[in-house]
Scaffold this active site. Sequence first.
Site, PDB file in Angstrom:
ATOM      1  N   ASP A 436       0.645  -1.111  -0.197  1.00 12.13           N
ATOM      2  CA  ASP A 436       0.140   0.033  -0.001  1.00 12.13           C
ATOM      3  C   ASP A 436       0.763   1.199  -0.014  1.00 12.13           C
ATOM      4  O   ASP A 436       2.087   1.337   0.247  1.00 12.13           O
ATOM      5  CB  ASP A 436      -1.046   0.021   1.350  1.00 12.13           C
ATOM      6  CG  ASP A 436      -2.288   0.821   0.815  1.00 12.13           C
ATOM      7  OD1 ASP A 436      -2.439   1.349   0.219  1.00 12.13           O
ATOM      8  OD2 ASP A 436      -3.185   0.168   1.751  1.00 12.13           O
ATOM      9  N   ASP A 493     -10.814   2.151  -3.409  1.00 10.82           N
ATOM     10  CA  ASP A 493     -11.328   1.453  -2.024  1.00 10.82           C
ATOM     11  C   ASP A 493     -12.751   1.378  -2.027  1.00 10.82           C
ATOM     12  O   ASP A 493     -13.224   0.896  -1.006  1.00 10.82           O
ATOM     13  CB  ASP A 493     -10.820   2.373  -1.111  1.00 10.82           C
ATOM     14  CG  ASP A 493      -9.238   2.285  -0.754  1.00 10.82           C
ATOM     15  OD1 ASP A 493      -8.534   1.322  -0.984  1.00 10.82           O
ATOM     16  OD2 ASP A 493      -8.574   3.323  -0.047  1.00 10.82           O
TER      17      ASP A 493
END
Length: 692
Positions: A436, A493
Site C-alpha cells: 500500500d 477502495d
Amino acid sequence: MPQWRLDTAQQTLVMASTGAVPQVVYWGTPLPVSEDLAALALSQVSDLTGGMLDRLPDLSLCPLPGSDWQGQPGMTISEVDGRQITPRFQLERAEIAPDSLMLHSAADGLRLTHSFRAHATGVIAMTTTLHADRPVRLHWLAAPVLPIAALGTEMIDVAGKWLGEFQLQRQPWSVGARLRESRTGRSGQEHPPYALFPEPGCTNTAGTVRALHYAWSGGHRMVAEELPDGRRQVQFGHAWGSELEAATSFQSAELLAVVSDSGLNGIGRVFQRDMRDRVVTWPDPARPRPVHYNCWEAVYFDHDLATLSDIASRAASLGAERFVLDDGWFGRRDNDTSSLGDWTVDLRKWPQGLHPLIRHIHDLNMTFGLWVEPEMINANSDLYRAHPDWVLGRADQTTGRNQLVLNLGLQPVQDHLFGVLAALLREYPIDYLKWDHNRLLPVVDAAQNRGIYALMARLRAAHPLVELESCASGGGRIDAGILAHTHRVWLSDCLDPIERLRIQHDAALFLPSCLVGSHVGARRSHTTGRVQAMSLRAWVAATRHFGFEMDLRALDADEAQILGRVTAWWKSNRDWLMQAATLRLDSADPAVTAEMQLAEDGARFVLTAAQIEISRQILPKALRLTGLDPTAHYEIRLLNPEDAPPQSRARCALATGSLRLSGAALMAQGILLPVAWPATIWMIEGSVAQIV
C-alpha cells in the site's frame, strides 16, 4: 533525407530527418510495405505565409528553442550555475535492428538518443535519453514527442479521486496548451498518465483513435499543444523539476503508443494484452488466479486469532483460495496514528506470531497474504525515533493520514526495508504482499520512484514466487511502471458495485481483467452507505480478479448461497476469463452500462449489462454485441433469470431459455434483455454453437 519506419499489426510510425533531430512524419493505422517513405516525408512539408519565420521549425522528437521552435519545448536544461543551455542538435547516426531503432543526435557536449521498440503485443515503446560531458541540471525532458492528426476535435484524458478513479474527461482541441501534471509523487488518482486522441465518430466499437501511456509511477507531466500554424504535439515526461540533482545522464520513462481503427476497444485490447503478456512478469504463469479474501472491512485494526480463524473458515467454505491479513498486525497498530515502519508482529494481538493463523489457513487449503506499507512511516514509531533523518521532505511538513514518507532515494533506507521485508518472507510462508501507499509525497523527486522500483526488483529477485499488489489509497498508483514489478492492482477502495462498475468499465481501456482486483463488499457499502443486493455485488466482482471483503459472519443464508454460486461459476470459467479481452459496448440507453469478456479464441463470451438507474423509455433497448465472428452461430443464455423483477411480465426469450443467433445478427441488431430494476445486472453467457 533518411527515413525510418516501425510497424506492429495495429500501427505504423515513420520518421525522417533533414539533418537535425528527426521528426515523426506519420503515426497512424498500418501503411503498406510498399509505401514510398521519401514521398511520404515530402508530403508533410508545409507552405509558408505572412507573419511567420522564413523557415517552418520542425516538430521534432525533441523540439527546442535553439532550433527556432516557438511552442512548448521538449527539453529544458541549464548549467549547474543556472545558465540556460539552448543546443541545436544535429543527427549523428541511426542504429537499426529488427523491430527497434535508436536515433542519436549531438550538440555542445550533449548527446540525445531517441529509442523505439515495436512489440508483438501491438504497442510501440519509446524513450528519450540525455547524456552530457559535464553535470547539468534537468528541468524537463519529454519522451519522444509525437504529432497528433488535425482531424480530431477532442482529447480524452483521465482524472479521478479517492473512491472515484479513472474518470474520462473530454476536452476540445484549441490553440494553446493543455497541461496535466501530477505533483503528488505518484501516478495518482488525480492525473494518471494516460491520454486518448479520437477522430470524429469514434465510439467504443468503431472509429480511429490514438492513445499514449507514460509508464512511470512518480510525478509526471503531459502537454498537449495546438500551435497557431495548426500543428499539434503531445509530450509526456517526469514532472517538471523532479530531477533534484545535477547529473551527466537522464532518461524518460517508456511512452507506450497505440493506434486503433476499431474504436476505443481497439486501444483497450492492445493495452490489456501488453500489460498481461509483456509488462507483468508472473511468478507462475500456469497458476490460476486465486479467489481472494481480504479481512480489512471485516475487522479493520481489531485483530484476534479466534475471530479471524472463524472468518477464514467461512471464506474457505465459500470458495476462497487466498486469505489476506490487512493492516493492524504489526508494531502497536491499533489505529492509523502509529507503528508504520515497525514491521514486526504485534505480540499483544499475536502472542505466537502469525503462525497459528497461517497454519489454520493452510489447513483450509488457502494461501496466505499480508498487507504492508513499506514506503511510509509514523512519527510514533521506533524507526522514526531512530532515524528521523530518513524522512522525505521538511521536518515540519504536513502529514497525510498521520504518515510521513521514507526517502527511498537513500540506499540505507532501501537496504533497511529490504531487510525487514525479506525477514518476514523468510519467517512466514507468505505468497502475496498487498503493498500500500496511502499518502501524497511532500516533494516531487524522481529518485524516490527509482528507489521504489529498485526495492521491489530486489525483493522479487530474492523471493520470485511472491506476488505483489499495487495499492495506493485504492487506485493511486496504476501504470505500466509499477506493473513491471507487481501482479495486481487495487483499483479503488470503493466496493459499492454501482461505483465499481463505472471505474472498472473506464479502466478497461488500459487494464486487463486478470490484474484488476474486485471484491464483493458488505451489504451496506462502507464508503457510500448504499445497500445493494448480493447478486449485483457478486456479479460485478466476477468480471475481474474476483474476491470478497466483508464480515462473512453477517451473511444471511440467501446471500451465502448466491456468493457461493457466483464463486463456483468464476472458478470454473477463470482459465479463459482471465485471458479474455474486456470490450465496452455502445449502449443506446445511457442508464445501462454494458461490456463483454471475449475469450482469446473468440469461441465464448460473457456479456454484462448493468441497469444503473431507471431508463427513460418503457422497455429495454436492443444491445449490440461486438468482436464476434459474423459467420459463426452462438448459443446465448441468461445466467441469472431469477433476478427478474415482478414488473417483468411477458418474459422475453432470453428469460425463458437459450437462443442461437449468428455473430452478424448479434452485432448488427443485438439482443433484447428483460426489464430490470435499477442497481441490478444481467449476465449473459455465449459460446459458439456446435453445428449438427
